[in-house]
Write a protein that holds these residues in place. Structure first.
Motif, PDB file in Angstrom:
ATOM      1  N   THR A 133      -7.842  -5.212  -1.660  1.00 56.65           N
ATOM      2  CA  THR A 133      -7.283  -4.164  -1.083  1.00 56.65           C
ATOM      3  C   THR A 133      -7.702  -2.731  -1.829  1.00 56.65           C
ATOM      4  O   THR A 133      -7.960  -1.589  -1.029  1.00 56.65           O
ATOM      5  CB  THR A 133      -5.438  -3.827  -0.653  1.00 56.65           C
ATOM      6  N   VAL A 134      -7.707  -2.997  -2.917  1.00 53.23           N
ATOM      7  CA  VAL A 134      -8.298  -1.661  -3.527  1.00 53.23           C
ATOM      8  C   VAL A 134      -9.808  -1.948  -3.298  1.00 53.23           C
ATOM      9  O   VAL A 134     -10.410  -1.063  -2.868  1.00 53.23           O
ATOM     10  CB  VAL A 134      -8.173  -2.400  -5.049  1.00 53.23           C
TER      11      VAL A 134
ATOM     12  N   ALA B 221     -12.584   2.561   2.917  1.00 54.94           N
ATOM     13  CA  ALA B 221     -11.900   3.332   4.122  1.00 54.94           C
ATOM     14  C   ALA B 221     -11.681   4.653   3.040  1.00 54.94           C
ATOM     15  O   ALA B 221     -12.267   5.967   4.342  1.00 54.94           O
ATOM     16  CB  ALA B 221     -10.497   3.102   3.692  1.00 54.94           C
ATOM     17  N   LEU B 222     -11.653   5.026   2.140  1.00 58.49           N
ATOM     18  CA  LEU B 222     -11.853   6.691   1.425  1.00 58.49           C
ATOM     19  C   LEU B 222     -12.987   6.857   1.626  1.00 58.49           C
ATOM     20  O   LEU B 222     -13.211   8.334   2.241  1.00 58.49           O
ATOM     21  CB  LEU B 222     -11.481   6.740  -0.058  1.00 58.49           C
TER      22      LEU B 222
ATOM     23  N   LEU C 295      -7.747   1.855   6.946  1.00 58.24           N
ATOM     24  CA  LEU C 295      -7.609   1.135   5.972  1.00 58.24           C
ATOM     25  C   LEU C 295      -7.789  -0.418   6.788  1.00 58.24           C
ATOM     26  O   LEU C 295      -8.047  -1.247   6.051  1.00 58.24           O
ATOM     27  CB  LEU C 295      -6.532   0.753   4.716  1.00 58.24           C
TER      28      LEU C 295
ATOM     29  N   GLY D 113     -10.577   3.304  -4.981  1.00 55.11           N
ATOM     30  CA  GLY D 113      -8.681   2.423  -5.275  1.00 55.11           C
ATOM     31  C   GLY D 113      -7.768   2.304  -5.695  1.00 55.11           C
ATOM     32  O   GLY D 113      -8.567   2.844  -6.547  1.00 55.11           O
ATOM     33  N   THR D 114      -6.620   2.182  -4.936  1.00 56.59           N
ATOM     34  CA  THR D 114      -5.026   2.642  -6.107  1.00 56.59           C
ATOM     35  C   THR D 114      -5.200   0.999  -7.308  1.00 56.59           C
ATOM     36  O   THR D 114      -4.790   0.238  -6.991  1.00 56.59           O
ATOM     37  CB  THR D 114      -4.074   2.666  -5.178  1.00 56.59           C
TER      38      THR D 114
ATOM     39  N   LEU E  21       0.541   0.294   8.931  1.00 56.56           N
ATOM     40  CA  LEU E  21       0.504   1.068   7.982  1.00 56.56           C
ATOM     41  C   LEU E  21       1.689   3.014   8.447  1.00 56.56           C
ATOM     42  O   LEU E  21       2.775   2.744   7.557  1.00 56.56           O
ATOM     43  CB  LEU E  21      -0.585   1.586   7.941  1.00 56.56           C
TER      44      LEU E  21
ATOM     45  N   GLU F  83      -9.276   0.393   0.190  1.00 49.92           N
ATOM     46  CA  GLU F  83      -9.225   1.372   0.288  1.00 49.92           C
ATOM     47  C   GLU F  83     -10.353   2.428  -1.025  1.00 49.92           C
ATOM     48  O   GLU F  83      -9.808   3.414  -0.239  1.00 49.92           O
ATOM     49  CB  GLU F  83      -7.513   1.127  -1.222  1.00 49.92           C
TER      50      GLU F  83
ATOM     51  N   THR G  85     -10.648  -3.940   6.527  1.00 47.25           N
ATOM     52  CA  THR G  85     -10.516  -4.887   5.591  1.00 47.25           C
ATOM     53  C   THR G  85     -10.642  -6.151   6.766  1.00 47.25           C
ATOM     54  O   THR G  85     -11.754  -6.846   6.650  1.00 47.25           O
ATOM     55  CB  THR G  85      -8.491  -5.133   6.085  1.00 47.25           C
TER      56      THR G  85
ATOM     57  N   GLN H 126      -3.475  -2.609  10.223  1.00 48.90           N
ATOM     58  CA  GLN H 126      -3.692  -1.168  10.162  1.00 48.90           C
ATOM     59  C   GLN H 126      -2.336  -0.160  11.523  1.00 48.90           C
ATOM     60  O   GLN H 126      -2.455   0.607  10.907  1.00 48.90           O
ATOM     61  CB  GLN H 126      -4.800  -1.175  11.405  1.00 48.90           C
TER      62      GLN H 126
ATOM     63  N   VAL I 209       0.843  -1.393  -0.443  1.00 46.75           N
ATOM     64  CA  VAL I 209       0.369  -0.120   0.325  1.00 46.75           C
ATOM     65  C   VAL I 209       1.002   1.070   0.056  1.00 46.75           C
ATOM     66  O   VAL I 209       0.431   2.096  -0.560  1.00 46.75           O
ATOM     67  CB  VAL I 209      -0.674  -0.020   1.416  1.00 46.75           C
TER      68      VAL I 209
END
Length: 228
Positions: A58-59, A65-66, A72, A188-189, A113, A62, A76, A110, A48
């Motif tokens: 995880t996308v 979470a945003l 994040l 997400g990224t 990070l 994310e 999860t 968590q 991440v």
């Protein structure tokens, strides 16, 4: 009074020895499970922070979470719990490892990070990405090799495959593409790291599993040796 040395006594002695030997073996499996899950969360955190793209789940985390403002790692865990609920119509049965996966991976993510240093250039980002994927692969081999049941996401895919008769790769692709699309829409990224993860995680986990699979017990012919 005579001590019995017949077949019954010998069988009882063997069972006693076997039960005694199984205690440290089980402790090793539990330790391996927890270590693998913690390292999995840390590995995801590294990927991440690399900022080049993450795995499909995880996308999604994310993106949520945003949208929600929840951390994040906590998201999860929540996703893992929601996926577990989908096991009910698929008639899947969770194991200890399934529950531990839900509780531990996101929590480790968590807390890890803020500890991972942010990269300053593309070279550092690439190094973090590769290191994170390698760590997740190692972690996957550890917790899968402990043989305490699949994670909630893996169980969803195998459940779909078994319930509807789809090949496993079709079920996995369908689920992960759907999850990726939803996560990307939410912000997400997605990037080159997503592709690297998809290509590398299977071989990395397989190589680690060959080392840490607890079903590969030593043969009885070998003399027990204490190892540090």
């Amino acid at each position: 009074m005579f001590l019995s040395t017949g077949p019954t006594a010998r069988a009882s002695a063997k069972r006693s020895v076997s039960a005694s030997a199984s205690v440290p073996f089980r402790a090793r499996r539990v330790t391996q499970l927890l270590l693998g899950l913690i390292l999995y969360g840390v590995g995801v955190a590294v990927v991440v922070v690399a900022g080049l793209g993450v795995d499909p789940w995880t996308v999604l985390a994310e993106g949520l979470a945003l949208r929600t403002g929840i951390g994040l790692g906590w998201i999860t865990n929540i996703i893992g719990l929601a996926v577990l609920a989908l096991w009910i119509p698929l008639r899947q049965k969770p194991g200890i490892g399934t529950i531990a996966n839900i509780l531990v991976v996101g929590t480790a993510l968590q807390f890890a990070l803020p500890l991972v240093p942010a990269p300053e250039n593309l070279l550092q980002s690439s190094a973090l990405l590769l290191g994170g994927v390698a760590l997740v692969g190692l972690a996957g081999g550890l917790y899968i090799g402990a043989r305490f049941g699949p994670g909630p996401r893996d169980g969803l895919m195998t459940g779909i495959s078994a319930r509807w008769g789809w090949p496993l790769w079709v079920a996995r692709t369908a689920v992960e593409v759907t999850v990726l699309a939803i996560g990307w829409t939410l912000g997400g990224t997605v990037g080159v790291g997503t592709l690297v993860y998809a290509l590398a995680i299977g071989p990395a986990s397989h190589a680690a599993l060959r080392l840490f699979d607890t079903q590969r017990r030593p043969t009885r012919r070998a003399t027990p040796v204490a190892r540090g």
